[in-house]
Design a protein around this motif. Structure first.
Motif, short mmCIF file in Angstrom:
data_model
loop_
_atom_site.label_atom_id
_atom_site.label_comp_id
_atom_site.label_asym_id
_atom_site.label_seq_id
_atom_site.Cartn_x
_atom_site.Cartn_y
_atom_site.Cartn_z
N ARG A 486 -6.94 8.43 -13.05
CA ARG A 486 -8.13 8.17 -12.25
C ARG A 486 -9.31 9.00 -12.75
O ARG A 486 -10.44 8.50 -12.85
N HIS A 487 -9.04 10.25 -13.11
CA HIS A 487 -10.10 11.11 -13.65
C HIS A 487 -10.65 10.52 -14.95
O HIS A 487 -11.86 10.45 -15.15
N PRO A 532 -3.03 -0.41 -21.06
CA PRO A 532 -2.79 -1.76 -20.54
C PRO A 532 -3.55 -2.00 -19.23
O PRO A 532 -3.59 -1.11 -18.36
N PRO A 533 -4.14 -3.19 -19.07
CA PRO A 533 -4.84 -3.49 -17.81
C PRO A 533 -3.94 -3.33 -16.60
O PRO A 533 -4.41 -2.95 -15.53
N GLY A 534 -2.64 -3.62 -16.77
CA GLY A 534 -1.73 -3.47 -15.65
C GLY A 534 -1.58 -2.04 -15.16
O GLY A 534 -1.09 -1.81 -14.06
N LEU A 539 -4.81 0.72 -10.23
CA LEU A 539 -5.30 2.04 -9.82
C LEU A 539 -6.76 1.97 -9.39
O LEU A 539 -7.16 2.56 -8.37
N ALA A 540 -7.57 1.24 -10.16
CA ALA A 540 -8.98 1.09 -9.82
C ALA A 540 -9.15 0.41 -8.47
O ALA A 540 -10.07 0.74 -7.70
N GLU A 541 -8.27 -0.55 -8.17
CA GLU A 541 -8.35 -1.23 -6.87
C GLU A 541 -7.98 -0.28 -5.74
O GLU A 541 -8.56 -0.33 -4.66
N GLN A 542 -6.99 0.59 -5.98
CA GLN A 542 -6.58 1.54 -4.95
C GLN A 542 -7.66 2.59 -4.69
O GLN A 542 -7.84 3.03 -3.55
N THR A 543 -8.35 3.00 -5.74
CA THR A 543 -9.31 4.11 -5.61
C THR A 543 -10.74 3.64 -5.35
O THR A 543 -11.63 4.47 -5.13
N LEU A 581 -11.76 -6.69 -3.22
CA LEU A 581 -12.60 -5.59 -2.73
C LEU A 581 -14.04 -5.77 -3.18
O LEU A 581 -14.99 -5.57 -2.40
N GLN A 582 -14.24 -6.18 -4.40
CA GLN A 582 -15.58 -6.42 -4.94
C GLN A 582 -16.23 -7.61 -4.25
O GLN A 582 -17.43 -7.59 -3.92
#
Length: 743
Positions: A486-487, A532-534, A539-543, A581-582
């Motif tokens: 995430r960082h 990998p996008p997976g 993670l991006a969706e969760q954060t 979310l977007q």
């Protein structure tokens, strides 16, 4: 009278030498002596013919100097090439009365003059079939022409030379064949492989030869083998298909290679790699079969051991992580196709470290073996228990009816570990914390199940251990790895130069012509390489990082599409994936309008792909937003269609123009009748509602042809192109694949 007698004796000597098969040089010397008697001043020469190069070479002898012998090597046969070359070419005698005046000797006159030669009578040496063997010549040191008696004697001499050469050639060929046979026999006897020969002309094809290696391999003696058909080596476990392949090859007189489980005389089995080849005679009749047998028992055992070690944990005998991952991929794909429930459990033993370090690794190893055995006992067929690492185990449950069945099994497994383990006279107590995760709408990839089970296992540890816990989505803690990722993702968003868009063409089903593009995000991490996008999209969706990430993708896709349009070579709509979310975030519509305005891309060339998850906060709000997008000229497609639980109602209510069939339905469309029926039904329904249908994941020509028959509109997948950067996209032809690739 004395000369005539001497001539007859010399001629008789020649015949005897030919009959005695003496070396050719001795026979030719005897012929030269005979000619010396009937033509006392003649110098006899023999020239051998090389049919490969069509040349003549003088046979070395004491009658000629070394210089002259070397000059008359590799002389081409042809008209005008001295007496000998012309005689060989014409296949008739050629007589040169005076070398000094014969123009045919121009190239060799100096050599003949230095040798003191003035006349040359040359005769071709021919077989009865007219095959040229060489030339026989007589030289004289003064000009002279032959009379009729001399011509007759020369013809006799040429015939004797032909006979001598043919006899020498036959002897040489026979010796060569005998040497080859001796070499072959030594090689057959020396080989470690069994070699047998069977008579193809006798009933039941009996063996007529076997080498020593065959007897040592099988334990039989020659009297037990010769005269028998080779089937006596077969036994109860011999593969009948391999036996049938062998029988068919013998019947068809063809080669065959099979691997058979054969049996020795003492009944012990051995793996035999058998190669059989037919042997044909000069009349093209198969007279024998040659069989080469190689004992590959140790090789097969070694391969089996390597295969076992590659897929199993050597301590517990359980399957390893690779087996679990492979089974998970299959179970996950089947669950998505059939709407079933695939469950993964992640076990971590409570307090194992204390036992392993306090009592020794040997005790810890024996405890792990005992734990594995207890965990295995309550499992049903098809359920896979694997050792992941250390004191961690994974369990795959591919076809559970519901979550309650998983709960009941987790209770039984915890109970199975409750009784103490007796290890080296000690009663050891151990328990396990179990994390559980199951396939659902939010699971996009198989490996996510094991990751989620791991997170749930950590939650079970926090709840006091010796219990189980289901994965609870965003309530679960984020692992340390995800914290670091995430960082790095936040740094990448700030720098903006680590991301790149690749584009995968969408083509017309029948023609393969490019009709659109899908923008796909790629992350080039400075130290990890391609992420990998997976790994980073969920993670991006969760954060919440999916918001700026999605904005970057939208803006870049619009700029790239506008660049293609400005080039004048591509007027293709570009599809951009929009997360739920977007999509639901305030200001989304304004952001889309801004991206179009800044890039100059016409709205009709932008397509937004959404999933059913955009309806989680209410279908009415989503429908209103899609209507507003349509009013601007922007089209909306429903992605991953068929993987949710309310797809038909969404298909009816959402104001979309396109549906995208998930690749899970396509990968086995040519072999799975159920999937094929679902696909055909979706295509038919969609067309009745004036919707365009896109099938994803097309990899083979057969899949393309199947979907063309089912009247699917558009196709996308590796069959046409992998996702490629913009520069490579510009170089792609309008029709994919190119004709050369389609053959």
């Amino acid at each position: 009278m004395i000369d005539e007698l001497s001539s007859m004796e010399a001629q008789q000597e020649v015949h005897e030498l030919i009959a005695q098969q003496v070396p050719l040089g001795e026979t030719l010397d005897a012929i030269a002596r005979w000619i010396g008697i009937i033509l006392p001043e003649a110098v006899v020469a023999f020239m051998r013919y090389d049919p490969r190069h069509c040349t003549l070479s003088l046979t070395p002898s004491r009658r000629f100097s070394l210089r002259y012998t070397q000059r008359l090597q590799d002389i081409p046969v042809g008209p005008g090439v001295a007496s000998f070359g012309t005689a060989a070419f014409l296949r008739q005698p050629v007589f040169t009365e005076d070398i000094e005046t014969d123009p045919r000797w121009e190239a060799f006159r100096d050599a003949a003059r230095a040798e003191g030669l003035r006349a040359c009578w040359s005769s071709p040496v021919l077989t009865t079939r007219g095959e040229l063997l060489g030339t026989f010549g007589t030289y004289f040191r003064y000009p002279i022409a032959p009379g009729e008696p001399s011509r007759r004697k020369l013809r006799q001499a040429a015939a004797l030379v032909a006979l001598a050469i043919l006899r020498d050639r036959d002897i040489s060929e026979r010796k060569r064949q005998e040497a080859s046979l001796r070499l072959l026999q030594r090689g057959i006897e020396a080989t470690p492989n069994g070699v047998v020969m069977a008579d193809a002309l006798r009933p039941d094809t009996p063996l007529v030869y076997a080498n020593q290696a065959f007897y040592e391999m099988t334990g039989y003696r020659p009297e037990e083998v010769l005269g028998q058909n080779c089937r006596f080596l077969q036994g109860p476990e011999t593969d009948p298909d391999a036996v049938e392949a062998t029988r068919r090859a013998l019947t068809e007189r063809s080669d065959v290679d099979v691997t058979l489980l054969n049996y020795r005389k003492d009944g012990s089995p051995f793996w035999n790699r058998l190669s059989i080849s037919p042997v044909f005679d000069e009349h093209d009749t198969c007279t024998h079969f040659i069989g080469i047998q190689q004992d590959i028992t140790q090789q097969r055992d070694h391969e089996a051991q390597i295969a076992y070690q590659a897929t199993h944990d050597l301590l517990t005998g359980l399957p390893n992580r690779s087996v679990l991952d492979e089974g998970l991929e299959q179970a996950f794909a089947r669950a998505r196709r059939q709407g079933a429930l695939a469950v993964v459990m992640h076990f971590d033993l409570d307090g194992f470290k204390t036992i392993n370090e306090g009592l020794g690794h040997h005790v810890g190893n024996r405890l792990l073996m005992a734990v594995a055995e207890r965990l295995r006992q309550p499992l049903a067929e098809g359920q896979t228990l694997a050792r992941l690492t250390g004191d961690e185990f994974g369990l795959l449950l591919p076809d559970l009816p519901d979550r309650e069945a998983a709960n009941a099994l987790a209770d039984r497994l915890i109970e199975a570990l409750a009784a103490p383990f007796e290890i080296e006279g000690r009663a050891l107590h151990i328990s396990a914390s179990i994390g559980i995760a199951g396939s659902d709408d939010t699971t996009r990839h198989a490996h996510e199940l094991l990751q989620r089970a791991d997170l749930a296992m950590g939650e079970a540890k926090q709840q006091g251990r010796n219990t189980w816990q289901w994965y609870q989505g965003n309530v679960q803690r984020i692992s340390r790895r995800n914290v670091l990722l995430r960082h790095d993702l936040q740094v990448a968003l700030q720098q903006g130069d680590q991301f790149e868009l690749h584009y995968q063409p969408v083509v017309e089903a029948g023609s393969g012509r490019m009709r659109g593009l899908e923008a796909l995000l790629r992350w080039h991490h400075p130290s990890r390489g391609m992420v990998p996008p997976g790994d980073f999209i969920p993670l991006a969706e969760q954060t919440g990082q999916i918001i700026p990430l999605g904005r970057w993708v939208l803006e870049r896709a619009c700029r790239d599409a506008a660049e293609l349009l400005a080039d004048g070579r591509r007027m293709l709509p570009v599809a951009v994936n929009i997360s739920s979310l977007q999509f639901r975030r305030d200001g989304f519509l304004e952001g889309v309008q801004q991206a179009l305005a800044e890039s100059g891309l016409p709205p009709e060339l932008l397509e937004l792909e959404v999933t059913e998850s955009v309806l989680l906060d209410g279908a009415d709000q989503a429908i209103t937003l899609i209507d507003r997008l349509k009013a601007l000229g922007i089209r909306v497609a429903l992605d991953d269609f068929g993987t949710g639980f309310s797809s038909l109602s969404y298909l009816r209510d959402l104001p979309i123009h396109k549906v995208k069939l998930d690749r899970a339905f396509i990968q086995d469309i040519t072999t799975n009748r159920s999937n094929a029926a679902i696909v055909e039904g979706i295509i038919t329904m969609s067309h009745h509602m004036d919707l365009v249908v896109v099938a994803e994941g097309i990899e083979t020509r057969e899949q393309q042809q199947d979907l063309v028959r089912r009247q699917c509109d558009l196709l996308q997948g590796y069959r046409f192109s992998r996702p490629v950067p913009l520069a490579r996209l510009k170089a792609l032809p309008d029709r994919l694949p190119e004709p050369a690739d389609d053959r």
